[in-house]
Motif scaffolding. Structure first.
Motif, PDB file in Angstrom:
ATOM      1  N   GLY A 124       0.808  -1.211   0.000  1.00 24.42           N
ATOM      2  CA  GLY A 124       0.000   0.000   0.000  1.00 24.42           C
ATOM      3  C   GLY A 124       0.840   1.260   0.000  1.00 24.42           C
ATOM      4  N   LEU A 125       1.946   1.247   0.699  1.00 23.64           N
ATOM      5  CA  LEU A 125       2.818   2.426   0.729  1.00 23.64           C
ATOM      6  C   LEU A 125       3.520   2.635  -0.610  1.00 23.64           C
ATOM      7  CD1 LEU A 125       4.281   2.186   4.335  1.00 23.64           C
ATOM      8  CD2 LEU A 125       2.668   3.893   3.443  1.00 23.64           C
ATOM      9  N   VAL A 126       3.784   1.567  -1.337  1.00 21.62           N
ATOM     10  CA  VAL A 126       4.313   1.717  -2.694  1.00 21.62           C
ATOM     11  C   VAL A 126       3.262   2.385  -3.575  1.00 21.62           C
ATOM     12  CG1 VAL A 126       5.209   0.534  -4.738  1.00 21.62           C
ATOM     13  CG2 VAL A 126       5.840  -0.273  -2.452  1.00 21.62           C
ATOM     14  N   VAL A 127       2.013   1.963  -3.444  1.00 24.19           N
ATOM     15  CA  VAL A 127       0.929   2.597  -4.203  1.00 24.19           C
ATOM     16  C   VAL A 127       0.840   4.081  -3.854  1.00 24.19           C
ATOM     17  CG1 VAL A 127      -1.554   2.621  -4.653  1.00 24.19           C
ATOM     18  CG2 VAL A 127      -0.358   0.435  -4.396  1.00 24.19           C
ATOM     19  N   ALA A 128       0.951   4.400  -2.569  1.00 23.43           N
ATOM     20  CA  ALA A 128       0.913   5.808  -2.157  1.00 23.43           C
ATOM     21  C   ALA A 128       2.046   6.597  -2.813  1.00 23.43           C
ATOM     22  CB  ALA A 128       0.999   5.912  -0.637  1.00 23.43           C
ATOM     23  N   ALA A 129       3.213   5.987  -2.943  1.00 21.65           N
ATOM     24  CA  ALA A 129       4.338   6.652  -3.594  1.00 21.65           C
ATOM     25  C   ALA A 129       4.064   6.862  -5.080  1.00 21.65           C
ATOM     26  CB  ALA A 129       5.615   5.833  -3.395  1.00 21.65           C
TER      27      ALA A 129
ATOM     28  N   VAL B 211       3.923  -6.766  -3.232  1.00 22.51           N
ATOM     29  CA  VAL B 211       5.121  -6.974  -2.420  1.00 22.51           C
ATOM     30  C   VAL B 211       5.036  -8.360  -1.795  1.00 22.51           C
ATOM     31  CG1 VAL B 211       6.413  -6.237  -0.377  1.00 22.51           C
ATOM     32  CG2 VAL B 211       5.462  -4.520  -1.939  1.00 22.51           C
ATOM     33  N   ASP B 212       5.967  -9.230  -2.137  1.00 23.93           N
ATOM     34  CA  ASP B 212       5.996 -10.599  -1.601  1.00 23.93           C
ATOM     35  C   ASP B 212       4.655 -11.312  -1.765  1.00 23.93           C
ATOM     36  OD1 ASP B 212       8.648 -10.264  -0.878  1.00 23.93           O
ATOM     37  OD2 ASP B 212       8.176  -9.657   1.176  1.00 23.93           O
ATOM     38  N   GLY B 213       4.009 -11.071  -2.894  1.00 22.36           N
ATOM     39  CA  GLY B 213       2.764 -11.769  -3.207  1.00 22.36           C
ATOM     40  C   GLY B 213       1.512 -11.106  -2.672  1.00 22.36           C
ATOM     41  N   TRP B 214       1.642  -9.973  -1.970  1.00 24.86           N
ATOM     42  CA  TRP B 214       0.479  -9.286  -1.393  1.00 24.86           C
ATOM     43  C   TRP B 214       0.247  -7.950  -2.090  1.00 24.86           C
ATOM     44  CZ3 TRP B 214      -2.704 -12.035   1.485  1.00 24.86           C
ATOM     45  CH2 TRP B 214      -2.220 -13.229   2.007  1.00 24.86           C
ATOM     46  N   HIS B 215      -1.039  -7.629  -2.291  1.00 24.33           N
ATOM     47  CA  HIS B 215      -1.426  -6.568  -3.203  1.00 24.33           C
ATOM     48  C   HIS B 215      -1.901  -5.301  -2.496  1.00 24.33           C
ATOM     49  CE1 HIS B 215      -1.721  -9.020  -7.041  1.00 24.33           C
ATOM     50  NE2 HIS B 215      -1.509  -9.951  -6.110  1.00 24.33           N
ATOM     51  N   GLY B 216      -1.673  -4.173  -3.186  1.00 19.32           N
ATOM     52  CA  GLY B 216      -2.261  -2.889  -2.830  1.00 19.32           C
ATOM     53  C   GLY B 216      -2.899  -2.292  -4.073  1.00 19.32           C
TER      54      GLY B 216
ATOM     55  N   VAL C 181      -0.781   7.239   3.359  1.00 23.61           N
ATOM     56  CA  VAL C 181       0.514   7.382   4.021  1.00 23.61           C
ATOM     57  C   VAL C 181       0.373   7.298   5.529  1.00 23.61           C
ATOM     58  CG1 VAL C 181       2.451   8.950   4.433  1.00 23.61           C
ATOM     59  CG2 VAL C 181       1.533   8.685   2.122  1.00 23.61           C
ATOM     60  N   ASP C 182      -0.668   7.956   6.072  1.00 26.69           N
ATOM     61  CA  ASP C 182      -0.853   7.955   7.534  1.00 26.69           C
ATOM     62  C   ASP C 182      -1.799   6.867   8.009  1.00 26.69           C
ATOM     63  OD1 ASP C 182      -3.323   8.893   6.716  1.00 26.69           O
ATOM     64  OD2 ASP C 182      -3.387  10.554   8.154  1.00 26.69           O
ATOM     65  N   GLY C 183      -2.121   5.918   7.132  1.00 25.53           N
ATOM     66  CA  GLY C 183      -3.032   4.839   7.497  1.00 25.53           C
ATOM     67  C   GLY C 183      -4.476   5.276   7.619  1.00 25.53           C
ATOM     68  N   GLY C 184      -4.764   6.507   7.165  1.00 23.80           N
ATOM     69  CA  GLY C 184      -6.126   7.031   7.249  1.00 23.80           C
ATOM     70  C   GLY C 184      -6.425   7.762   8.542  1.00 23.80           C
ATOM     71  N   LYS C 185      -5.414   7.909   9.387  1.00 28.74           N
ATOM     72  CA  LYS C 185      -5.622   8.435  10.738  1.00 28.74           C
ATOM     73  C   LYS C 185      -6.272   9.815  10.759  1.00 28.74           C
ATOM     74  CE  LYS C 185      -3.147   9.258  15.079  1.00 28.74           C
ATOM     75  NZ  LYS C 185      -1.832   9.143  15.777  1.00 28.74           N
ATOM     76  N   ALA C 186      -5.731  10.763   9.983  1.00 24.23           N
ATOM     77  CA  ALA C 186      -6.233  12.137  10.036  1.00 24.23           C
ATOM     78  C   ALA C 186      -7.664  12.243   9.540  1.00 24.23           C
ATOM     79  CB  ALA C 186      -5.319  13.051   9.219  1.00 24.23           C
ATOM     80  N   LYS C 187      -7.942  11.630   8.411  1.00 21.89           N
ATOM     81  CA  LYS C 187      -9.285  11.760   7.839  1.00 21.89           C
ATOM     82  C   LYS C 187     -10.326  11.030   8.670  1.00 21.89           C
ATOM     83  CE  LYS C 187     -12.128  13.297   4.875  1.00 21.89           C
ATOM     84  NZ  LYS C 187     -12.340  14.757   4.710  1.00 21.89           N
ATOM     85  N   LEU C 188      -9.996   9.830   9.141  1.00 21.79           N
ATOM     86  CA  LEU C 188     -10.971   9.091   9.938  1.00 21.79           C
ATOM     87  C   LEU C 188     -11.194   9.751  11.298  1.00 21.79           C
ATOM     88  CD1 LEU C 188     -10.122   5.405   9.025  1.00 21.79           C
ATOM     89  CD2 LEU C 188     -12.115   6.735   8.349  1.00 21.79           C
ATOM     90  N   ALA C 189     -10.192  10.449  11.822  1.00 24.45           N
ATOM     91  CA  ALA C 189     -10.378  11.182  13.079  1.00 24.45           C
ATOM     92  C   ALA C 189     -11.455  12.252  12.913  1.00 24.45           C
ATOM     93  CB  ALA C 189      -9.063  11.816  13.526  1.00 24.45           C
ATOM     94  N   GLU C 190     -11.508  12.880  11.748  1.00 24.14           N
ATOM     95  CA  GLU C 190     -12.555  13.867  11.474  1.00 24.14           C
ATOM     96  C   GLU C 190     -13.941  13.229  11.532  1.00 24.14           C
ATOM     97  OE1 GLU C 190     -11.929  15.732   7.741  1.00 24.14           O
ATOM     98  OE2 GLU C 190      -9.870  16.339   8.173  1.00 24.14           O
ATOM     99  N   LEU C 191     -13.999  11.946  11.219  1.00 29.07           N
ATOM    100  CA  LEU C 191     -15.276  11.224  11.214  1.00 29.07           C
ATOM    101  C   LEU C 191     -15.535  10.492  12.520  1.00 29.07           C
ATOM    102  CD1 LEU C 191     -14.990   9.764   7.587  1.00 29.07           C
ATOM    103  CD2 LEU C 191     -16.196  11.832   8.317  1.00 29.07           C
TER     104      LEU C 191
END
Length: 278
Positions: A17-22, A100-105, A258-268
């Motif tokens: 997922g972090l590669v996708v974010a990049a 990455v190692d067989g796991w998808h983002g 990048v932040d795992g969704g922390k900031a946006k989900l905190a708003e919710l």
């Protein structure tokens, strides 16, 4: 069958997922007037190579590129090429993935090319993105798949209508399970269908790609002769947003943020799980 992941497998999906974010960061910066959609694909290829990751789009069902680049009235699955050159005022949705190692983002975003966009286009993208986050906020233990669909559709239906008269929630495409493959059960509708029932219950280890696609008109689409490019039937422009999400014991983790969704989900009012990568 829904594939349930272990914490170790979710950690690998977080790496992907972090590669996708990049890829998103790099292609967003590259989406400028004068750039071709193939230029964006080249950028994505370099990011994958720099991270030692593989593309899960290239070769999938014969798809010939690393990312999907969907411009204006193209909803999804646009094929990058040298002939499609971005112009001031265009919008483009970039859908990207990594293994990455067989796991998808897998994740997508809509970006504005240059300047001078009509306010309704900004609102279209905002509504689509926010409906995605409403769906992510519904990824909670005890909920069912339909609760995600209900949250997405409900958010869109509550918004003021655009000048075109309505938002079209694309019917033929939706979210999907993700993990050891890019597309897995269950299929996630972006609206509620009584024919589909409630779907599986959300449990720890459940992973889903949530991806609303919304147009400024019809919900109906057609596929071009390349067997990939999907356009709206009425030619109205569309937006596409997507994140891959894992449900852990501590709550949802947005694997491709990048932040795992922390900031946006905190708003919710939603607490996110700790990042397994620290």
């Amino acid at each position: 069958m829904v594939e349930i992941k272990t914490p170790e497998q979710i950690a690998k999906m977080r790496e992907a997922g972090l590669v996708v974010a990049a890829i998103h960061e790099a292609t967003r910066a590259a989406a400028v007037p004068g750039a071709s959609t193939k230029d964006l694909d080249d950028v994505a290829r370099k990011v994958l190579a720099d991270h030692g990751a593989k593309s899960n789009f290239l070769g999938y069902g014969g798809f010939p590129a690393t990312i999907c680049t969907s411009v204006n009235d193209v909803v999804v699955h646009g094929i990058p090429d040298r002939e499609t050159v971005l112009k001031d005022g265009d919008i483009i949705s970039v859908d990207a993935g990594a293994i990455v190692d067989g796991w998808h983002g897998d994740a997508a975003f809509t970006v504005f090319v240059g300047t001078g966009h009509a306010p309704e286009l900004h609102e279209l993208s905002r509504v689509t993105e926010e409906s995605m986050w409403a769906g992510i906020a519904a990824v909670r233990k005890g909920n069912r798949l339909v609760d995600i669909s209900k949250a997405i559709e409900g958010y869109i239906r509550r918004q003021p209508r655009p000048a075109s008269g309505k938002y079209g929630i694309i019917e033929d495409y939706g979210g999907h399970g993700i993990g050891s493959q890019m597309h897995m059960d269950p299929h996630l509708l972006n609206y509620v269908s009584k024919k589909r029932g409630k779907g599986p219950r959300l449990v720890t280890g459940f992973c889903i790609a949530i991806e609303p696609m919304v147009s400024l008109g019809t919900a109906k689409t057609h596929v071009l002769s390349d067997d990939w490019t999907v356009k709206t039937d009425d030619g109205t422009w569309s937006s596409h947003w997507e994140h891959s999400v894992a449900l852990t014991e501590a709550g949802p983790l947005v694997l491709t943020a990048v932040d795992g969704g922390k900031a946006k989900l905190a708003e919710l009012g939603v607490e996110t799980a700790p990042d397994p990568l620290g």
